[in-house]
Design an enzyme around this catalytic site. Sequence first.
Site, PDB file in Angstrom:
ATOM      1  N   GLY A  92      -6.623  15.042 -10.518  1.00 58.60           N
ATOM      2  CA  GLY A  92      -5.695  14.019 -10.067  1.00 58.60           C
ATOM      3  C   GLY A  92      -5.759  13.853  -8.555  1.00 58.60           C
ATOM      4  N   GLY A  93      -5.060  12.862  -8.069  1.00 60.50           N
ATOM      5  CA  GLY A  93      -4.998  12.648  -6.627  1.00 60.50           C
ATOM      6  C   GLY A  93      -6.095  11.748  -6.105  1.00 60.50           C
ATOM      7  N   THR A 107     -10.325  14.107  -0.748  1.00 56.45           N
ATOM      8  CA  THR A 107     -10.078  15.198   0.183  1.00 56.45           C
ATOM      9  C   THR A 107     -11.409  15.791   0.616  1.00 56.45           C
ATOM     10  OG1 THR A 107      -8.669  17.108   0.650  1.00 56.45           O
ATOM     11  CG2 THR A 107      -9.872  17.128  -1.441  1.00 56.45           C
ATOM     12  N   HIS A 140     -13.561  19.477   1.607  1.00 59.07           N
ATOM     13  CA  HIS A 140     -13.678  20.928   1.570  1.00 59.07           C
ATOM     14  C   HIS A 140     -14.806  21.356   2.491  1.00 59.07           C
ATOM     15  CE1 HIS A 140     -11.038  20.930  -1.865  1.00 59.07           C
ATOM     16  NE2 HIS A 140     -11.895  20.289  -2.620  1.00 59.07           N
ATOM     17  N   ILE A 161      -3.527  19.667  -2.851  1.00 59.19           N
ATOM     18  CA  ILE A 161      -3.462  20.090  -4.246  1.00 59.19           C
ATOM     19  C   ILE A 161      -3.918  18.949  -5.142  1.00 59.19           C
ATOM     20  CG2 ILE A 161      -1.879  20.685  -6.141  1.00 59.19           C
ATOM     21  CD1 ILE A 161      -0.253  22.300  -4.160  1.00 59.19           C
ATOM     22  N   GLY A 162      -4.776  19.277  -6.099  1.00 52.79           N
ATOM     23  CA  GLY A 162      -5.201  18.315  -7.109  1.00 52.79           C
ATOM     24  C   GLY A 162      -5.602  19.077  -8.356  1.00 52.79           C
ATOM     25  N   CYS A 187      -6.251  11.961   1.026  1.00 49.76           N
ATOM     26  CA  CYS A 187      -5.073  11.880   0.153  1.00 49.76           C
ATOM     27  C   CYS A 187      -4.488  10.467   0.125  1.00 49.76           C
ATOM     28  CB  CYS A 187      -4.007  12.884   0.587  1.00 49.76           C
ATOM     29  SG  CYS A 187      -4.622  14.568   0.813  1.00 49.76           S
TER      30      CYS A 187
END
Length: 236
Positions: A74-75, A78, A80, A143-144, A174
């Site tokens: 979800g989301g 992002t 990393h 968070i996802g 996000c």
Amino acid sequence: MPQPGYLLNLGLTPYLEAWDLQRSLAGAVSQGAIPDTVVMLEHPPVVTLGRRTDEGELHVPENAEVEVVETDRGGKSTYHGPGQLVCYPILDLNRHGRDVKRYCRDLEESVIRTAAVFGVEATRIDGLTGVWLESPPRKLCSIGVHISRWVTTHGYALNVDLDPTPFTDWITACGLEDAAFTTLARELGRPLTVDDVRPHAATALADVFGLELSDLPADDGAGLWPQPVHIQLAAR
């Protein structure tokens, strides 16, 4: 009484290999072959796109040395990279309440407790997922999640000590315009490694979800690693 669980600490792991590993572990957890399992690792530079990512969020320069991966979490988008602790809890929510919102709030709580160990007061912000610092608002952790048959994959990414520039220069992270991002090291004003944070993050997650985590035994894990996954254990 805490439930048994496994902890797998990995080193720098390519995103797609880690995703394959998550799916293998999720299948084993779903079938009851292994208990809840938590994977902690770092990724080489990668931009991941969640299911709600808008087309205009991505503006990675052509010469940027970064992978771009569409995911099933979800989301939105992002980033990393090394210096970020990525935590993938593979949990059967039949044992933790079938409540997706509660699960995400519990993930946030574990990160808030982790930051508190280092004297960093993190919090939630109404209407926004993740963990933040206030005055001014700046995001510490994204968070996802993905949940299938009540078994979770994906998780959180806690910024420990990395350059946050890609969050703002390469993507609309996000989906938030003009969002500020920070790291534990920046807030503390000193260097901090992912390995410094791992044990505290594992303890916080275990406390929040009522788990007693032990290392994943080689005999349980031997049949789970998809090929070719180059498992590199983290330094201890």
